[in-house]
Design an enzyme around this catalytic site. Sequence first.
Site, PDB file in Angstrom:
ATOM      1  N   GLY A  10      -6.874  -8.138  15.368  1.00 31.48           N
ATOM      2  CA  GLY A  10      -7.315  -7.854  14.004  1.00 31.48           C
ATOM      3  C   GLY A  10      -6.182  -7.386  13.102  1.00 31.48           C
ATOM      4  O   GLY A  10      -5.006  -7.716  13.323  1.00 31.48           O
ATOM      5  N   THR A  88     -13.823  -0.125  15.940  1.00 30.97           N
ATOM      6  CA  THR A  88     -14.619   1.052  16.312  1.00 30.97           C
ATOM      7  C   THR A  88     -15.423   1.480  15.075  1.00 30.97           C
ATOM      8  O   THR A  88     -15.156   2.527  14.482  1.00 30.97           O
ATOM      9  CB  THR A  88     -13.696   2.213  16.764  1.00 30.97           C
ATOM     10  N   GLU A 159      -2.557   4.167  15.309  1.00 32.83           N
ATOM     11  CA  GLU A 159      -1.752   3.398  14.354  1.00 32.83           C
ATOM     12  C   GLU A 159      -1.926   3.969  12.948  1.00 32.83           C
ATOM     13  O   GLU A 159      -3.032   4.231  12.513  1.00 32.83           O
ATOM     14  CB  GLU A 159      -2.177   1.925  14.399  1.00 32.83           C
ATOM     15  N   LEU A 161      -0.450   2.425  10.126  1.00 32.08           N
ATOM     16  CA  LEU A 161      -0.113   1.459   9.071  1.00 32.08           C
ATOM     17  C   LEU A 161      -1.226   1.399   8.033  1.00 32.08           C
ATOM     18  O   LEU A 161      -2.394   1.644   8.345  1.00 32.08           O
ATOM     19  CB  LEU A 161       0.113   0.056   9.669  1.00 32.08           C
ATOM     20  N   ALA A 220      -7.554  13.432  11.596  1.00 32.85           N
ATOM     21  CA  ALA A 220      -7.177  14.460  10.618  1.00 32.85           C
ATOM     22  C   ALA A 220      -6.290  13.860   9.525  1.00 32.85           C
ATOM     23  O   ALA A 220      -6.471  14.163   8.337  1.00 32.85           O
ATOM     24  CB  ALA A 220      -6.455  15.610  11.323  1.00 32.85           C
ATOM     25  N   CYS A 274     -11.171   2.326   7.050  1.00 34.11           N
ATOM     26  CA  CYS A 274     -10.843   3.524   7.833  1.00 34.11           C
ATOM     27  C   CYS A 274     -11.368   4.834   7.266  1.00 34.11           C
ATOM     28  O   CYS A 274     -11.987   5.618   8.004  1.00 34.11           O
ATOM     29  CB  CYS A 274      -9.330   3.633   7.982  1.00 34.11           C
ATOM     30  N   ARG A 344     -13.556  -4.668   3.292  1.00 33.70           N
ATOM     31  CA  ARG A 344     -14.401  -3.699   3.992  1.00 33.70           C
ATOM     32  C   ARG A 344     -14.480  -2.394   3.191  1.00 33.70           C
ATOM     33  O   ARG A 344     -13.470  -1.820   2.827  1.00 33.70           O
ATOM     34  CB  ARG A 344     -13.862  -3.451   5.412  1.00 33.70           C
TER      35      ARG A 344
HETATM   36  P1  NAD Z   1     -10.589  -5.750  13.278  1.00 33.24           P
HETATM   37  O1  NAD Z   1     -12.065  -5.842  13.227  1.00 33.24           O
HETATM   38  O2  NAD Z   1      -9.757  -6.459  12.267  1.00 33.24           O
HETATM   39  O3  NAD Z   1     -10.101  -6.319  14.715  1.00 33.24           O
HETATM   40  C1  NAD Z   1     -10.692  -5.991  15.931  1.00 33.24           C
HETATM   41  C2  NAD Z   1     -10.688  -7.242  16.818  1.00 33.24           C
HETATM   42  O4  NAD Z   1     -11.111  -6.866  18.133  1.00 33.24           O
HETATM   43  C3  NAD Z   1     -11.662  -8.332  16.342  1.00 33.24           C
HETATM   44  O5  NAD Z   1     -10.949  -9.533  16.106  1.00 33.24           O
HETATM   45  C4  NAD Z   1     -12.658  -8.483  17.516  1.00 33.24           C
HETATM   46  O6  NAD Z   1     -13.068  -9.825  17.731  1.00 33.24           O
HETATM   47  C5  NAD Z   1     -11.823  -7.969  18.687  1.00 33.24           C
HETATM   48  N1  NAD Z   1     -12.615  -7.516  19.828  1.00 33.24           N
HETATM   49  C6  NAD Z   1     -13.671  -6.666  19.833  1.00 33.24           C
HETATM   50  N2  NAD Z   1     -14.102  -6.471  21.105  1.00 33.24           N
HETATM   51  C7  NAD Z   1     -13.291  -7.195  21.912  1.00 33.24           C
HETATM   52  C8  NAD Z   1     -13.210  -7.375  23.318  1.00 33.24           C
HETATM   53  N3  NAD Z   1     -14.050  -6.742  24.155  1.00 33.24           N
HETATM   54  N4  NAD Z   1     -12.256  -8.201  23.809  1.00 33.24           N
HETATM   55  C9  NAD Z   1     -11.398  -8.832  22.966  1.00 33.24           C
HETATM   56  N5  NAD Z   1     -11.413  -8.693  21.627  1.00 33.24           N
HETATM   57  C10 NAD Z   1     -12.334  -7.862  21.103  1.00 33.24           C
HETATM   58  O7  NAD Z   1     -10.233  -4.226  13.341  1.00 33.24           O
HETATM   59  P2  NAD Z   1      -8.866  -3.511  12.831  1.00 33.24           P
HETATM   60  O8  NAD Z   1      -8.915  -3.294  11.362  1.00 33.24           O
HETATM   61  O9  NAD Z   1      -7.694  -4.220  13.436  1.00 33.24           O
HETATM   62  O10 NAD Z   1      -9.035  -2.080  13.505  1.00 33.24           O
HETATM   63  C11 NAD Z   1      -8.898  -1.908  14.897  1.00 33.24           C
HETATM   64  C12 NAD Z   1      -8.830  -0.419  15.189  1.00 33.24           C
HETATM   65  O11 NAD Z   1      -7.666   0.147  14.580  1.00 33.24           O
HETATM   66  C13 NAD Z   1     -10.019   0.394  14.646  1.00 33.24           C
HETATM   67  O12 NAD Z   1     -10.303   1.427  15.548  1.00 33.24           O
HETATM   68  C14 NAD Z   1      -9.463   0.973  13.358  1.00 33.24           C
HETATM   69  O13 NAD Z   1     -10.092   2.179  13.017  1.00 33.24           O
HETATM   70  C15 NAD Z   1      -8.018   1.221  13.706  1.00 33.24           C
HETATM   71  N6  NAD Z   1      -7.092   1.208  12.568  1.00 33.24           N
HETATM   72  C16 NAD Z   1      -7.245   0.291  11.552  1.00 33.24           C
HETATM   73  C17 NAD Z   1      -6.330   0.267  10.502  1.00 33.24           C
HETATM   74  C18 NAD Z   1      -6.459  -0.715   9.365  1.00 33.24           C
HETATM   75  O14 NAD Z   1      -5.781  -0.545   8.369  1.00 33.24           O
HETATM   76  N7  NAD Z   1      -7.305  -1.736   9.460  1.00 33.24           N
HETATM   77  C19 NAD Z   1      -5.255   1.154  10.495  1.00 33.24           C
HETATM   78  C20 NAD Z   1      -5.120   2.058  11.552  1.00 33.24           C
HETATM   79  C21 NAD Z   1      -6.048   2.064  12.581  1.00 33.24           C
HETATM   80  C1  UDX Z   2      -5.435   4.013   5.482  1.00 37.49           C
HETATM   81  C2  UDX Z   2      -4.291   5.000   5.782  1.00 37.49           C
HETATM   82  O1  UDX Z   2      -3.451   5.105   4.634  1.00 37.49           O
HETATM   83  C3  UDX Z   2      -3.500   4.511   6.967  1.00 37.49           C
HETATM   84  O2  UDX Z   2      -2.477   5.452   7.289  1.00 37.49           O
HETATM   85  C4  UDX Z   2      -4.439   4.343   8.133  1.00 37.49           C
HETATM   86  O3  UDX Z   2      -3.725   3.875   9.242  1.00 37.49           O
HETATM   87  C5  UDX Z   2      -5.558   3.384   7.788  1.00 37.49           C
HETATM   88  O4  UDX Z   2      -6.252   3.851   6.621  1.00 37.49           O
HETATM   89  P1  UDX Z   2      -5.627   1.669   4.246  1.00 37.49           P
HETATM   90  O5  UDX Z   2      -7.091   1.957   4.242  1.00 37.49           O
HETATM   91  O6  UDX Z   2      -5.170   0.355   4.764  1.00 37.49           O
HETATM   92  O7  UDX Z   2      -4.858   2.778   5.106  1.00 37.49           O
HETATM   93  O8  UDX Z   2      -5.057   1.798   2.755  1.00 37.49           O
HETATM   94  P2  UDX Z   2      -4.658   3.055   1.827  1.00 37.49           P
HETATM   95  O9  UDX Z   2      -3.393   2.717   1.155  1.00 37.49           O
HETATM   96  O10 UDX Z   2      -4.718   4.333   2.539  1.00 37.49           O
HETATM   97  O11 UDX Z   2      -5.799   3.017   0.710  1.00 37.49           O
HETATM   98  C6  UDX Z   2      -7.143   3.347   1.017  1.00 37.49           C
HETATM   99  C7  UDX Z   2      -7.963   3.381  -0.263  1.00 37.49           C
HETATM  100  O12 UDX Z   2      -7.588   4.491  -1.066  1.00 37.49           O
HETATM  101  C8  UDX Z   2      -7.782   2.150  -1.137  1.00 37.49           C
HETATM  102  O13 UDX Z   2      -9.028   1.773  -1.674  1.00 37.49           O
HETATM  103  C9  UDX Z   2      -6.837   2.624  -2.229  1.00 37.49           C
HETATM  104  O14 UDX Z   2      -6.959   1.897  -3.410  1.00 37.49           O
HETATM  105  C10 UDX Z   2      -7.294   4.061  -2.383  1.00 37.49           C
HETATM  106  N1  UDX Z   2      -6.276   4.958  -2.946  1.00 37.49           N
HETATM  107  C11 UDX Z   2      -5.101   5.165  -2.281  1.00 37.49           C
HETATM  108  C12 UDX Z   2      -6.526   5.618  -4.153  1.00 37.49           C
HETATM  109  O15 UDX Z   2      -7.588   5.457  -4.748  1.00 37.49           O
HETATM  110  N2  UDX Z   2      -5.573   6.470  -4.641  1.00 37.49           N
HETATM  111  C13 UDX Z   2      -4.396   6.706  -4.001  1.00 37.49           C
HETATM  112  O16 UDX Z   2      -3.590   7.508  -4.506  1.00 37.49           O
HETATM  113  C14 UDX Z   2      -4.156   6.032  -2.782  1.00 37.49           C
END
Ligand code: NAD
Ligand code: UDX
Length: 484
Positions: A10, A88, A159, A161, A220, A274, A344
């Site tokens: 993902g 998750t 992570e 990012l 946190a 998130c 999302r």
């Molecule tokens: P996502 O939905 O984009 O990707 C998750 C992938 O896992 C999907 O493609 C799904 O098909 C796959 N999957 C689920 N169950 C599986 C299984 N049993 N075997 C193989 N594949 C499976 O999710 P994401 O945005 O990449 O987030 C993943 C995790 O990282 C979450 O816990 C999220 O909170 C965390 N996270 C997300 C971000 C972000 O910016 N999106 C940043 C930091 C942490």
């Molecule tokens: C966030 C965290 O920043 C990242 O560290 C974590 O790993 C995943 O969740 P993300 O959701 O990808 O990242 O984007 P982020 O830049 O944090 O923005 C989240 C939301 O807050 C967006 O809708 C953005 O537009 C908004 N935002 C951000 C504000 O409204 N004001 C700001 O000053 C910053």
Amino acid sequence: MVKICCIGAGYVGGPTMAVIALKCPEIEVVVVDISEPRISGWNSDRLPIYEPGLDDVVKQCRGRNLFFSTEVHRHVGEADIVFVSVNTPTKTCGLGAGKAADLTYWESAARMIADVSRSDKNKIVVEKSTVPVKTAEAIEKILTHNSRGVKYQILSNPEFLAEGTAVKDLFSPDRVLIGGRETPEGREAVSALRNVYAHWVPEDRIIATNLWSAELSKLAANAFLAQRISSVNAVSALCEATGADVTEVAHSVGRDARIGPRFLTASVGFGGSCFQKDILNLVYICECYGLPEVAGYWREVIRINDYQKSRFVNRVVSSMFNTVAAKKIAVLGFAFKKDTGDTRETPAIDVCRGLLRDKAVVSIYDPQVTEEQVHRDLAMKQFDWDHPRHLQPLISPSDLANRVAVVHDAYEAAREAHAVCILTEWDEFRNLDYQRMFDAMHKPAFVFDGRNVVDPAKLREIGFVVYAIGKPLDNWLKDMPAVA
Ligand code: NAD
Ligand code: UDX
């Protein structure tokens, strides 16, 4: 050769593994997923996610030491280090519904690891997904109770990012956090993962902690970041009431080195997969540990976010003579932030639903979001979270067909519209020809800027009535106060 397998291709699994493969040419990295379309996307010229700089990274190492596959069992079985980066989401039914993290995908991934691992290879299992604190203990139990002689070490490596800047964040992270057991085997596993990141991350940015600190730090950190946005958004409402300017206030406040300037941009509300999910999860954990005051404190961050979105809709409707029925409203931006196609939890969903509830006709333009995605998001039955959401009509298929259009540029969206709402801060919205838009709109023509991307003075010169979050109000708007 060390073999890494990542379960979940993902927004996190894909870019993170691509960067590990790029920086560690001697490591073989395979990203596996149960979703065929996701994997074929990663193996094509059109990656399944839009992320600046990602195409380049993937092109450099795909087929060399980076592979995407649906052969989940084979690659997990062969790996020395297994990252779990599955989704998750928030639970939608049963115990903890609306708050607790749904660990179904996590647990099935853990059971699958136990099923396919053989005793000739011990494994390090890395929690990459964001999970409730103490999840590593549960995973350890699943793995050890189902072990076929394999020894496991569980690490937490959350992570940090952000979407839209994922590659930049991965190349140069503020920190890499690795939590592990405080045993010789645990420390050895931490050191093995540290060695992977040490290929490009300076040693002093790699932090080792105990497992629970690493898991909790992720929740946190997201709660602190979201709290800053809700704080500045709360101040934005007061600015509008008093004539202060939120940009000036945020700048002055952020110049205090103890506070810092970043993440103080007032907006129509935060979105993304998130913040809300992780705060709800934190709230649930606090409640489970008998800490209702702490739970209430964090829940307020979400309440202010809901308030900010409904306040925006109310401002639009009340400014336009308290009715938007049958009026065309151009919506510029649908993604939850710029430089991503991810929708999302985007505030645009709640804002569009609010406008549709008041019978508006919306014409949506976003450079990265497809019509199919917009329709799916607006039609989706939203879970009735336990925090108040005022903007949740169910959009019927006929309403979607008759009152929602998704168009290919901002000018088409604005043609014969009564108002323009800017909901995502895409750079291109800063430099539009607003005179051209004004000329093609009904009068009075309104701009409601939910991201503070336009210069209100310039637009007022053209003739627009302008509302911008947290900025001094036009006389027009003062005469029609929004009821939140
Ligand atoms: P996502 O939905 O984009 O990707 C998750 C992938 O896992 C999907 O493609 C799904 O098909 C796959 N999957 C689920 N169950 C599986 C299984 N049993 N075997 C193989 N594949 C499976 O999710 P994401 O945005 O990449 O987030 C993943 C995790 O990282 C979450 O816990 C999220 O909170 C965390 N996270 C997300 C971000 C972000 O910016 N999106 C940043 C930091 C942490
Ligand atoms: C966030 C965290 O920043 C990242 O560290 C974590 O790993 C995943 O969740 P993300 O959701 O990808 O990242 O984007 P982020 O830049 O944090 O923005 C989240 C939301 O807050 C967006 O809708 C953005 O537009 C908004 N935002 C951000 C504000 O409204 N004001 C700001 O000053 C910053």
